[in-house]
Design an enzyme around this catalytic site. Structure first.
Site, PDB file in Angstrom:
ATOM      1  N   ARG A 147     -31.917 -23.045  -8.245  1.00  0.00           N
ATOM      2  CA  ARG A 147     -31.235 -23.412  -9.485  1.00  0.00           C
ATOM      3  C   ARG A 147     -32.299 -23.623 -10.553  1.00  0.00           C
ATOM      4  NH1 ARG A 147     -27.387 -21.574  -7.371  1.00  0.00           N
ATOM      5  NH2 ARG A 147     -25.400 -22.590  -6.898  1.00  0.00           N
ATOM      6  N   HIS A 197     -29.325 -14.050 -12.000  1.00  0.00           N
ATOM      7  CA  HIS A 197     -28.663 -14.793 -10.912  1.00  0.00           C
ATOM      8  C   HIS A 197     -27.942 -13.838  -9.943  1.00  0.00           C
ATOM      9  CE1 HIS A 197     -26.868 -18.960  -9.834  1.00  0.00           C
ATOM     10  NE2 HIS A 197     -26.841 -18.171  -8.780  1.00  0.00           N
TER      11      HIS A 197
END
Ligand code: NAP
Ligand code: GLV
Length: 319
Positions: A234, A282
């Protein structure tokens, strides 16, 4: 003789699905095929109080309108967005995806990044642009240690792939681990030692109150000169400006970043055009509909039979 009372058909399961909007139909169809004895509604329709919620990043509004289910299935490995909801029903099990087609993808992505760092892809790309024939013999992989922050489902899959390529592996987790080919480091006190030896540092930790901002200027500076950072967990685990400062100072050689504090990465963010940062949107390990639905459906069947399932999140730990 009075006819016997008609047997009541078993109650149908009620499932509420919340996915990224364009993919809802695909998820709904797959879930309906896997659980033919279930009624499936797709958010924002809430025609019933669901037995199970199957969701990715629902909003606060979601649980304002949805009664507490028996369990909440998170359609991803990371649960921080769900756990941050102020109105997440308490005492309801939150169950995350375990691998579900992501481990192999992650191992591929991380292997590519480690090989690119070790085999100096950036330097050769620059040499080619300049028409320079400039051999840079790679050091042996046995001297190119890779640090893996997180030795969970995805960290272990990466370790397995990298071990086969001959890289010494250092793995960090909360509890000590025995993983083939991995030297185990556990707890905060052991982190500096791992950092000081990692030629590539791969971040595969969940975002929790204990890991946010973990890779700050002080810890990143512990990496050896010329090290690479790969963040696939993250964005808020890495302090952006600290990473850029260490790259600009020449202490770090490169970074491969798949996750960001704000996603999509804002157009003006310096990561986009930094010469030693590789950005991807991502995608290092994306949720696979068929694998995820098979896993969720199997766990719902187990729960309906009163059996335990794996993947339950410890809310206090945050993962
Ligand atoms: P996991 O199986 O829960 O593994 C988490 C690992 O992190 C465990 O080894 C755990 O230690 C360790 N850990 C957690 N908190 C720690 C702490 N404070 N100190 C040291 N170690 C700590 O999770 P996973 O399935 O491998 O997924 C990891 C993360 O990858 C997810 O949370 C998500 O953020 C990210 N992810 C990203 C993508 C992408 O496309 N970029 C895709 C999927 C997942 P213990 O083993 O001791 O518990
Ligand atoms: C994706 O980032 C996930 O957590 O599954």
């Amino acid at each position: 003789m009075p006819s016997p009372p008609e047997a009541k058909p078993p109650a149908r399961l009620r499932i509420l699905l919340r996915t990224a909007r364009p993919q809802s139909d695909e998820w709904r169809t797959a879930l309906a095929q896997a659980l033919p004895d279930a009624d499936i509604a797709v958010w924002p329709d809430v025609p019933f109080a669901p037995d199970y919620v199957v969701a990715w990043r629902p909003s606060t509004e979601f649980f304002n309108r949805v009664a507490s289910p028996k369990a909440i299935f998170n359609l991803g490995a990371g649960v921080e967005a769900l756990l941050r909801l102020p109105n997440l029903p308490p005492d309801v099990p939150v169950i995350r995806l375990e691998d579900a087609g992501m481990a192999q993808q992650m191992a591929q992505y991380v292997t590519l990044a480690v090989l690119a760092a070790h085999r100096q892809r950036n330097a050769y790309a620059a040499a080619q642009r300049e028409g320079r024939w400039a051999p840079l013999p790679p050091g042996p992989s046995a001297q190119f240690a890779v640090g893996l922050l997180g030795l969970g489902v995805l960290g272990r899959a990466c370790a397995d792939a990298l071990r086969r390529l001959g890289y010494p592996l250092l793995g960090w987790s909360r509890e000590p681990k025995q993983v083939p080919g991995v030297e185990s480091f556990a707890g905060m006190d052991a982190l500096p030692q791992l950092l000081s030896r990692s030629r590539v540092l791969v971040c595969l930790l969940p975002a929790t109150p204990h890991t946010i901002d973990l890779l700050d200027a002080t810890r990143l500076a512990l990496l050896p000169r010329g090290a690479h950072v790969v963040n696939v967990s993250r964005g808020d685990l890495v302090v952006d400006h600290a990473l850029i400062a260490l790259l600009d100072a020449g202490h770090l050689a490169g970074a491969t970043l798949d996750v960001f504090r704000t996603e999509p990465l804002p157009p003006a963010h310096p990561f986009w055009h930094h010469p030693r940062i590789a950005v991807t949107p991502h995608i290092s390990a994306t949720t696979q509909v068929a694998d995820a639905v098979a896993q969720v459906a199997a766990k719902i069947r187990l729960l309906e039979r009163g059996q335990a399932v794996t993947g339950a999140v410890d809310r206090a730990l945050g993962y």
